[in-house]
Design an enzyme around this catalytic site. Structure first.
Site, PDB file in Angstrom:
ATOM      1  N   CYS A  27      28.965 -27.174 -13.524  1.00  0.00           N
ATOM      2  CA  CYS A  27      27.812 -28.059 -13.768  1.00  0.00           C
ATOM      3  C   CYS A  27      27.396 -28.651 -12.424  1.00  0.00           C
ATOM      4  O   CYS A  27      27.536 -29.856 -12.188  1.00  0.00           O
ATOM      5  CB  CYS A  27      28.162 -29.166 -14.755  1.00  0.00           C
ATOM      6  SG  CYS A  27      28.891 -28.592 -16.301  1.00  0.00           S
ATOM      7  N   GLY A  41      24.550 -29.154 -10.751  1.00  0.00           N
ATOM      8  CA  GLY A  41      23.408 -30.024 -10.499  1.00  0.00           C
ATOM      9  C   GLY A  41      22.798 -29.738  -9.138  1.00  0.00           C
ATOM     10  O   GLY A  41      22.572 -28.595  -8.754  1.00  0.00           O
ATOM     11  N   GLY A  43      24.276 -30.201  -6.334  1.00  0.00           N
ATOM     12  CA  GLY A  43      25.252 -29.633  -5.415  1.00  0.00           C
ATOM     13  C   GLY A  43      26.062 -30.604  -4.595  1.00  0.00           C
ATOM     14  O   GLY A  43      26.724 -30.187  -3.633  1.00  0.00           O
ATOM     15  N   LYS A  71      28.927 -32.223  -5.271  1.00  0.00           N
ATOM     16  CA  LYS A  71      30.348 -31.867  -5.313  1.00  0.00           C
ATOM     17  C   LYS A  71      30.562 -30.462  -4.769  1.00  0.00           C
ATOM     18  O   LYS A  71      31.592 -30.172  -4.144  1.00  0.00           O
ATOM     19  CB  LYS A  71      30.885 -32.005  -6.736  1.00  0.00           C
ATOM     20  CG  LYS A  71      30.947 -33.452  -7.226  1.00  0.00           C
ATOM     21  CD  LYS A  71      31.545 -33.539  -8.624  1.00  0.00           C
ATOM     22  CE  LYS A  71      31.641 -34.989  -9.089  1.00  0.00           C
ATOM     23  NZ  LYS A  71      30.310 -35.604  -9.288  1.00  0.00           N
ATOM     24  N   ASP A  77      24.307 -24.060 -12.998  1.00  0.00           N
ATOM     25  CA  ASP A  77      23.654 -25.116 -13.764  1.00  0.00           C
ATOM     26  C   ASP A  77      22.653 -24.467 -14.706  1.00  0.00           C
ATOM     27  O   ASP A  77      22.229 -23.318 -14.486  1.00  0.00           O
ATOM     28  CB  ASP A  77      22.952 -26.122 -12.855  1.00  0.00           C
ATOM     29  CG  ASP A  77      22.834 -27.494 -13.510  1.00  0.00           C
ATOM     30  OD1 ASP A  77      23.768 -28.297 -13.374  1.00  0.00           O
ATOM     31  OD2 ASP A  77      21.820 -27.752 -14.179  1.00  0.00           O
ATOM     32  N   ASP A  93      21.855 -19.699 -18.845  1.00  0.00           N
ATOM     33  CA  ASP A  93      21.041 -19.840 -20.053  1.00  0.00           C
ATOM     34  C   ASP A  93      21.870 -20.611 -21.077  1.00  0.00           C
ATOM     35  O   ASP A  93      22.942 -20.145 -21.486  1.00  0.00           O
ATOM     36  CB  ASP A  93      20.690 -18.455 -20.594  1.00  0.00           C
ATOM     37  CG  ASP A  93      19.742 -18.522 -21.778  1.00  0.00           C
ATOM     38  OD1 ASP A  93      19.319 -19.633 -22.146  1.00  0.00           O
ATOM     39  OD2 ASP A  93      19.438 -17.453 -22.342  1.00  0.00           O
ATOM     40  N   ASP A 101      32.117 -30.896 -14.167  1.00  0.00           N
ATOM     41  CA  ASP A 101      31.545 -32.233 -14.012  1.00  0.00           C
ATOM     42  C   ASP A 101      30.474 -32.353 -15.090  1.00  0.00           C
ATOM     43  O   ASP A 101      29.294 -32.167 -14.846  1.00  0.00           O
ATOM     44  CB  ASP A 101      30.959 -32.377 -12.603  1.00  0.00           C
ATOM     45  CG  ASP A 101      30.326 -33.728 -12.363  1.00  0.00           C
ATOM     46  OD1 ASP A 101      30.589 -34.658 -13.139  1.00  0.00           O
ATOM     47  OD2 ASP A 101      29.540 -33.855 -11.403  1.00  0.00           O
ATOM     48  N   CYS A 122      31.380 -39.051 -15.495  1.00  0.00           N
ATOM     49  CA  CYS A 122      31.089 -40.390 -14.975  1.00  0.00           C
ATOM     50  C   CYS A 122      30.837 -41.325 -16.156  1.00  0.00           C
ATOM     51  O   CYS A 122      29.775 -41.932 -16.286  1.00  0.00           O
ATOM     52  CB  CYS A 122      29.919 -40.379 -13.994  1.00  0.00           C
ATOM     53  SG  CYS A 122      28.454 -39.506 -14.573  1.00  0.00           S
TER      54      CYS A 122
END
Length: 393
Positions: free
Chosen positions: A209, A211, A213, A215, A233, A260, A281, A334
């Site tokens: 995951c 996002g 980038g 991490k 992602d 997808d 994440d 989070c």
């Protein structure tokens, strides 16, 4: 703009922010940015004052307020300088009338507070969730070292090995050190989550995951650009940000994959059973990031939380399929809600008995069930739950 006009403008912006929260529209920062762009008459001092008023009012309200005026009246109860500005002047807000609706205070809607309490987040911990967050940097070890890096402002080391903390609100993007990829903006808690991966040069690691980038780039630096990192992602717009960031950081071993939803493994079949580590994440309620996005408290609903928990479980099941024997899965959210953290991780272990929990030794945080929890109050980071499991050989 007069002080009263700033208050009235803030009320109108709060109306727009509340309406967007009701219908999952644009976030507060985008609404503010759009207004500032369209109203050039507001100078820099006006923009700063309006932004501070808007976010102070958001933090002052627990549940979603009935109106922007109700939110500002709530803030006026704690800030005596605001009440006299309801003066009925030409561009100011109308005078306060007896019996006017005042928004409810508190940390969050009652149902969320109940879940925080059940997760061991007491009143002291909860109130800090609404403070303003510090600004943390990660030194990119592909290009620099924390001990020798020179920045244009004072910076203090954080608990993360390559973390630095600077004054909140500092404009980092114009710095040569930022433009040249020597530093990235990244919360210390996020950096510690990457540390939990234990990334090594030469490994095959999947950031499931990714996002934008943040991490991903930290993991690439830990791998010293050796091995393969697959950044995935389901949202093209988020993933598209990684390319320019990776180029600036000098990251050369990143392979991006657009997934997808519901058919993620079709794009990852070649890595099934091959990954040394998979970082999940996962999308979550974001309760640990309220200091940065306080209006997120108004967007969360019980149904939305249930859908997030279901999505997290599906992503974790895919992550297990990618692991090689002896590989490790790192789960990060989070969130401070047990349903998204410890309970989700326990459910993963129950579904996959071939996995076993692995201990984590991080320089911050406290044990929470089979993982580590970071909180703003205790660790001065965003709130995170972090856990790691290993696949039997």
């Amino acid at each position: 703009m007069t002080p009263a006009a700033r208050v009235q403008t803030s009320i109108e912006l709060l109306d727009a922010i509340a309406e967007a929260a009701r219908h999952q529209g644009a976030p507060a920062d985008r609404i503010l940015a759009d207004w500032f762009r369209a109203n050039r008459f507001a100078g820099s001092k006006d923009r700063r004052a309006i932004r501070e008023l808007v976010y102070a009012a958001i933090r002052a309200c627990g549940p979603l307020p009935e109106s922007g005026r109700a939110a500002m009246l709530r803030l006026a109860e704690t800030d005596p300088a605001i009440r006299p500005l309801f003066d009925g002047s030409q561009y100011g807000p109308a005078p306060i009338q007896p019996g006017e609706v005042v928004a409810e205070g508190g940390v969050a809607p009652a149902w969320v507070v109940e879940r925080l309490v059940s997760a061991g987040i007491d009143d002291v911990e909860a109130k800090v969730l609404l403070d303003r967050a510090p600004l943390d940097l990660r030194v990119n070890t592909l290009k620099a070292e924390r001990a020798s890096l020179v920045l244009p402002v004072d910076a203090e080391p954080t608990q993360a090995p390559n973390g630095l903390r600077i004054a909140a609100g500092t404009q980092v993007e114009p710095w040569p050190a930022y433009r040249e990829g020597l530093v990235e903006i990244q919360d210390t808690g996020s950096q510690l989550a990457c540390l939990a991966v234990g990334a090594q040069p030469g490994e095959t690691i999947v950031d499931l995951c990714a996002g934008g980038g943040g991490k991903t780039l930290a993991l690439v630096a830990a791998m010293d650009n050796l091995g393969v990192l697959i950044a995935c992602d389901t949202e093209r717009a988020r993933l598209s940000k990684l390319g320019p960031r990776a180029e600036r950081a000098g990251a050369t071993n990143v392979d991006t994959r657009l997934l997808d939803p519901g058919r993620e493994m079709e794009a990852l079949g070649e890595f099934e059973g091959r990954a040394d580590a998979v970082l999940v994440d996962a999308p979550c309620s974001g309760t640990g990031t309220w200091r940065r996005n306080p209006e997120a408290r108004w967007r969360l609903t019980p149904d939305m939380l249930d859908r997030l928990i279901e999505t997290q479980a599906l992503i974790l099941d895919n992550a297990v399929r990618l692991l090689r024997p002896g590989g490790r899965l790192i789960y990060v959210v989070c969130s401070l809600l047990d349903g998204e953290g410890p309970d989700q991780f326990d459910a993963l272990l129950a579904r996959h008995p071939q996995l076993s929990s692995q201990p984590l030794a991080l320089p911050a945080g406290r044990e929470r069930a089979k993982g580590i929890r970071l909180t703003p109050h205790h660790d001065s980071t965003d709130g995170f739950f972090i856990a790691r499991a290993g696949l039997a050989c």
